[in-house]
Design a protein around this motif. Structure first.
Motif, PDB file in Angstrom:
ATOM      1  N   MET A 263      -6.795  36.952  10.648  1.00  0.00           N
ATOM      2  CA  MET A 263      -5.985  35.953  11.335  1.00  0.00           C
ATOM      3  C   MET A 263      -5.816  34.743  10.423  1.00  0.00           C
ATOM      4  O   MET A 263      -6.683  34.466   9.588  1.00  0.00           O
ATOM      5  N   PRO A 264      -4.730  34.001  10.586  1.00  0.00           N
ATOM      6  CA  PRO A 264      -4.540  32.806   9.763  1.00  0.00           C
ATOM      7  C   PRO A 264      -5.549  31.717  10.102  1.00  0.00           C
ATOM      8  O   PRO A 264      -6.241  31.767  11.129  1.00  0.00           O
ATOM      9  N   ASP A 265      -5.613  30.710   9.235  1.00  0.00           N
ATOM     10  CA  ASP A 265      -6.419  29.535   9.537  1.00  0.00           C
ATOM     11  C   ASP A 265      -5.841  28.813  10.745  1.00  0.00           C
ATOM     12  O   ASP A 265      -4.692  29.034  11.144  1.00  0.00           O
ATOM     13  N   ARG A 266      -6.619  27.894  11.314  1.00  0.00           N
ATOM     14  CA  ARG A 266      -6.236  27.279  12.578  1.00  0.00           C
ATOM     15  C   ARG A 266      -4.924  26.499  12.473  1.00  0.00           C
ATOM     16  O   ARG A 266      -4.161  26.440  13.437  1.00  0.00           O
ATOM     17  N   ASP A 267      -4.648  25.919  11.319  1.00  0.00           N
ATOM     18  CA  ASP A 267      -3.417  25.135  11.211  1.00  0.00           C
ATOM     19  C   ASP A 267      -2.170  26.010  11.197  1.00  0.00           C
ATOM     20  O   ASP A 267      -1.047  25.515  11.283  1.00  0.00           O
ATOM     21  N   LYS A 268      -2.336  27.349  11.120  1.00  0.00           N
ATOM     22  CA  LYS A 268      -1.203  28.285  11.164  1.00  0.00           C
ATOM     23  C   LYS A 268      -1.062  28.960  12.525  1.00  0.00           C
ATOM     24  O   LYS A 268      -0.099  29.687  12.747  1.00  0.00           O
ATOM     25  N   LEU A 269      -2.015  28.749  13.414  1.00  0.00           N
ATOM     26  CA  LEU A 269      -1.983  29.384  14.723  1.00  0.00           C
ATOM     27  C   LEU A 269      -1.098  28.572  15.658  1.00  0.00           C
ATOM     28  O   LEU A 269      -1.341  27.385  15.890  1.00  0.00           O
ATOM     29  N   LEU A 270      -0.076  29.214  16.212  1.00  0.00           N
ATOM     30  CA  LEU A 270       0.928  28.507  16.996  1.00  0.00           C
ATOM     31  C   LEU A 270       0.313  27.762  18.175  1.00  0.00           C
ATOM     32  O   LEU A 270       0.594  26.573  18.393  1.00  0.00           O
ATOM     33  N   ALA A 271      -0.526  28.427  18.954  1.00  0.00           N
ATOM     34  CA  ALA A 271      -1.065  27.831  20.167  1.00  0.00           C
ATOM     35  C   ALA A 271      -2.120  26.758  19.885  1.00  0.00           C
ATOM     36  O   ALA A 271      -2.438  25.967  20.775  1.00  0.00           O
ATOM     37  N   ALA A 272      -2.642  26.728  18.668  1.00  0.00           N
ATOM     38  CA  ALA A 272      -3.632  25.707  18.328  1.00  0.00           C
ATOM     39  C   ALA A 272      -2.974  24.374  18.027  1.00  0.00           C
ATOM     40  O   ALA A 272      -3.650  23.339  18.005  1.00  0.00           O
ATOM     41  N   ASN A 273      -1.667  24.383  17.811  1.00  0.00           N
ATOM     42  CA  ASN A 273      -0.990  23.170  17.350  1.00  0.00           C
ATOM     43  C   ASN A 273       0.173  22.741  18.241  1.00  0.00           C
ATOM     44  O   ASN A 273       0.808  21.726  17.965  1.00  0.00           O
ATOM     45  N   HIS A 274       0.447  23.515  19.312  1.00  0.00           N
ATOM     46  CA  HIS A 274       1.580  23.179  20.173  1.00  0.00           C
ATOM     47  C   HIS A 274       1.252  23.490  21.628  1.00  0.00           C
ATOM     48  O   HIS A 274       0.500  24.421  21.923  1.00  0.00           O
ATOM     49  N   SER A 275       1.850  22.731  22.517  1.00  0.00           N
ATOM     50  CA  SER A 275       1.734  23.005  23.945  1.00  0.00           C
ATOM     51  C   SER A 275       2.603  24.193  24.309  1.00  0.00           C
ATOM     52  O   SER A 275       3.455  24.638  23.519  1.00  0.00           O
ATOM     53  N   VAL A 276       2.410  24.719  25.524  1.00  0.00           N
ATOM     54  CA  VAL A 276       3.213  25.848  25.980  1.00  0.00           C
ATOM     55  C   VAL A 276       4.691  25.464  26.011  1.00  0.00           C
ATOM     56  O   VAL A 276       5.567  26.260  25.636  1.00  0.00           O
ATOM     57  N   GLU A 277       4.988  24.246  26.440  1.00  0.00           N
ATOM     58  CA  GLU A 277       6.378  23.778  26.477  1.00  0.00           C
ATOM     59  C   GLU A 277       6.975  23.706  25.081  1.00  0.00           C
ATOM     60  O   GLU A 277       8.133  24.084  24.862  1.00  0.00           O
ATOM     61  N   GLU A 278       6.203  23.205  24.139  1.00  0.00           N
ATOM     62  CA  GLU A 278       6.678  23.136  22.750  1.00  0.00           C
ATOM     63  C   GLU A 278       6.897  24.532  22.177  1.00  0.00           C
ATOM     64  O   GLU A 278       7.878  24.767  21.448  1.00  0.00           O
ATOM     65  N   ILE A 279       6.009  25.455  22.519  1.00  0.00           N
ATOM     66  CA  ILE A 279       6.140  26.825  22.022  1.00  0.00           C
ATOM     67  C   ILE A 279       7.410  27.465  22.567  1.00  0.00           C
ATOM     68  O   ILE A 279       8.125  28.177  21.847  1.00  0.00           O
ATOM     69  N   ALA A 280       7.729  27.200  23.831  1.00  0.00           N
ATOM     70  CA  ALA A 280       8.962  27.741  24.417  1.00  0.00           C
ATOM     71  C   ALA A 280      10.188  27.274  23.635  1.00  0.00           C
ATOM     72  O   ALA A 280      11.121  28.050  23.398  1.00  0.00           O
TER      73      ALA A 280
END
Length: 496
Positions: free
Chosen positions: A411-428
Motif C-alpha cells: 500500500m502507498p504511504d499515508r500521504d498517498k491514501l485518498l481517505a487519509a487526506n480528504h473527507s467523504v464529501e471531498e472524495i466525492a
C-alpha cells in the motif's frame, strides 16, 4: 541509512493500478507422486496472491531441485517435462509480488540453502517488521546476502543457530523475527509450516489420500482434490514427516488477530479463511453497506472482479437489479503499461469496458471492494459517465483506508491514501460521483459475524482502517528516528 529509508518507500507499480497487492502465496506437499506438478497446480489456484514471479523446490530423496521464474505459474511450469526436471515426492512452491526489495530473479522464492544438516528450502508469505535491523546486524557480523528479500534473513538465522536439531534451530530463528508471516519449509526429512503468533497471514492444512498438504488458502486444496483438515493456528508450528504430523507452540500465547483484508480483497471468493466463507462475508459486507449508505438508484454494478459478491449483497438488500455494467477483459497482461497519459487511458479501456446497454440513462451504483488512491476509481467513473449514465454513485465495501500496511500488503504511504487526506464529501468531488459512501468498521465486523469491535482487544488486524498496529514496527521506528536526527542536523546547520 538510505537502505532503511528506501525499505519503507512504496515499490514501483502500474500508475493505473489502484488495487492493494499481497506479497505472496505458499504451498507444500509431502510424500506424494509428482510433487512438483501437484505444487504447480496449487500455485495456479494461488496466482491471485502474486503474479510477478513464482518458484518450486522439490526433493527426490537424494538432492534438491529448484526453479524460479519471473511471470505467471502457467508460463513457468505449464509446459511438459516438469516431472523430469523436478523429480521427487516432496515439494514447496511460492507465488510473489515484489515489494521494495525489487522485482528481480534473485528475490524469487522458494529460497534454498545448504546447511550443516542438509538442504533447506523456504517460502514466505508476509513481511518482517524488523527485517532491516536483523539484516544490518547479520551484515555487520560478516554475513553475505544474495538477495534483498526478508526471507533470506530467516535462512541466515537458522544457519547461525547452535542448536543441534533443525526444528530447534528454526524455532530459535523465528523467536528473533517480528511481523506477519506464514512459512513453509522443506528439509530432506520434513515439511514444516508455521504461522506468526497473531495469525496475521493465513495457512491451512489439507489431506490428499492420507498425505499432508499446506497452502495459503483452501482454494489450492480444492485445485488438487485435497480435503481441508483445519487452519494452522496462530503461533503454531506443524512438523510433517513419515511418522505423521506434530504440532508445537514455540511462542508465548496471544489472542489471534488475523488480517481482515483477506476477506475484503485478497482471498479468492471460494476460499474459507479461519472458518469463514470469503464469499459469504463479502455478500454480508454489501448488505450492510446498503443499510448504511443507501441511495436512489436504478441498477447496482460491481467494479470487477472483486466487487462482485459485495454488489450482489447490496442489490439484494436494496431491492435493486444487479447487472454487469462493466466487463473485464481477462486476456490483458499486467505488463501492458505505456508511458504516456493517453496510452495509459487506452490501457485502462483494454482491461475494463462499459456495457452501455446496462448503463445508459440509469442511476448507477458502483460497488468496489476498497479504494486506495482513487486513481482507478476516477477512470471507472469517467467510463461509466461516458457510457451515458444519468447519475453515478460509488460505495466502498470496506471502511476508508487511512493507514499503510507493514505486514505484506503493498500500500502507498499515508500521504498517498485518498481517505487519509480528504473527507467523504471531498472524495466525492475528486472522483466526480453524485454520492460517495464507505462501509463502517462496525459494519465490517458485523459482516464477519463477531459483533462490535473490541477496542481493548481487537479480534482482527485492521490497522489500515483504524491505525491500530498489532505489533511493534521496529524498522519504521528506526527509520523515522534517523529522519528526525537528519532534520535536527539540517535545522542546526540552517540556524548556524
Amino acid at each position: 541509512m538510505t537502505q532503511a529509508l528506501d525499505r519503507w518507500s512504496p515499490p514501483m507499480r502500474d500508475p493505473d493500478d489502484d488495487t492493494p497487492r499481497l506479497e505472496c502465496g505458499v504451498f507444500g506437499v509431502f510424500d506424494i507422486d509428482d510433487a512438483a506438478a501437484m505444487t504447480a497446480l496449487g500455485l495456479h489456484a494461488l496466482q491471485h496472491r502474486g503474479q510477478e514471479a513464482c518458484g518450486i523446490a522439490s526433493f527426490d530423496g537424494q538432492r534438491f531441485h529448484t526453479e524460479r521464474h519471473m511471470g505467471h505459474v502457467g508460463d513457468a511450469f505449464g509446459g511438459g517435462g516438469l516431472a523430469e526436471r523436478m523429480p521427487g515426492r516432496f515439494a514447496i512452491g511460492h507465488t510473489r509480488y515484489s515489494t521494495a526489495g525489487g522485482s528481480f530473479i534473485r528475490n524469487v522464492q522458494p529460497m534454498f540453502a545448504d546447511m550443516e544438516a542438509g538442504g533447506v528450502a523456504l517460502a514466505h508469505n508476509g513481511n518482517l517488521t524488523n527485517f532491516l535491523t536483523l539484516r544490518e546486524q547479520l551484515v555487520s557480523d560478516g554475513v553475505i546476502f544474495q538477495s534483498t528479500s526478508d526471507s533470506e534473513v530467516i535462512l541466515h538465522l537458522i544457519a547461525r543457530s547452535r542448536k543441534s536439531r533443525f526444528v530447534d534451530r528454526f524455532t530459535e530463528a523465528l523467536s528473533r523475527i517480528e511481523g506477519g508471516y506464514a512459512l513453509v519449509a522443506l528439509t530432506n526429512k520434513k515439511l514444516i509450516g508455521v504461522r506468526d503468533p497473531l495469525g496475521i497471514r493465513p495457512l491451512v492444512l489439507g489431506d490428499l489420500d492420507g498425505k499432508a498438504v499446506l497452502a495459503s488458502e483452501t482454494c489450492a486444496l480444492d485445485m488438487i482434490g485435497a480435503r481441508f483438515v483445519r487452519d494452522i493456528e496462530h503461533g503454531e508450528m506443524v512438523i510433517i514427516d513419515r511418522h505423521g504430523i506434530e504440532s508445537l507452540r514455540p511462542f508465548p500465547a496471544k489472542q489471534a488477530r488475523p488480517c481482515i483484508f483477506e476477506y475484503v480483497y485478497f482471498a479468492r471468493p471460494d476460499s474459507v479463511v479461519n472458518g469463514r466463507s470469503v464469499y459469504d462475508v463479502r455478500k454480508r459486507m454489501g448488505r450492510r453497506l446498503a443499510q448504511e449508505a443507501p441511495a436512489d438508484i436504478d441498477v447496482v454494478v460491481p467494479v470487477p472482479d472483486s466487487g462482485v459478491p459485495a454488489a450482489l449483497g447490496f442489490a439484494q438488500e436494496a431491492g435493486a437489479p444487479f447487472e454487469m455494467g462493466i466487463i473485464r477483459n481477462h486476456y490483458v497482461g499486467r505488463t501492458f503499461i505505456q508511458p504516456t497519459q493517453g496510452a495509459r487511458e487506452l490501457g485502462v479501456r483494454m482491461k475494463l469496458a462499459p456495457n452501455r446497454a446496462v448503463l445508459a440513462g440509469k442511476k448507477v451504483m458502483l460497488i468496489d471492494d476498497s479504494i486506495v488512491r482513487g486513481t482507478n476509481s476516477v477512470r471507472v467513473v469517467r467510463m461509466v459517465r461516458e457510457a451515458g449514465a444519468a447519475e453515478v454513485h460509488l460505495r466502498s465495501a470496506s471502511p476508508p483506508i487511512q493507514w499503510p500496511d507493514y505486514y505484506g500488503i503493498d500500500m502507498p504511504d499515508r500521504d498517498k491514501l485518498l481517505a487519509a487526506n480528504h473527507s467523504v464529501e471531498e472524495i466525492a468531488k475528486i472522483l466526480n460521483v453524485d454520492s460517495m459512501g464507505y462501509l463502517s468498521v462496525e459494519g465490517l465486523y458485523w459482516a464477519m459475524g463477531v459483533g462490535p469491535r473490541d477496542e481493548a482487544n481487537p479480534q482482527f488486524t485492521d490497522h489500515y482502517f483504524t491505525g491500530d498496529y498489532p505489533t511493534r514496527l521496529l524498522d519504521r521506528e528506526i527509520a523515522e528516528g534517523r529522519n528526525e536526527a537528519v532534520d535536527r542536523q539540517l535545522s542546526f546547520l540552517v540556524d548556524a
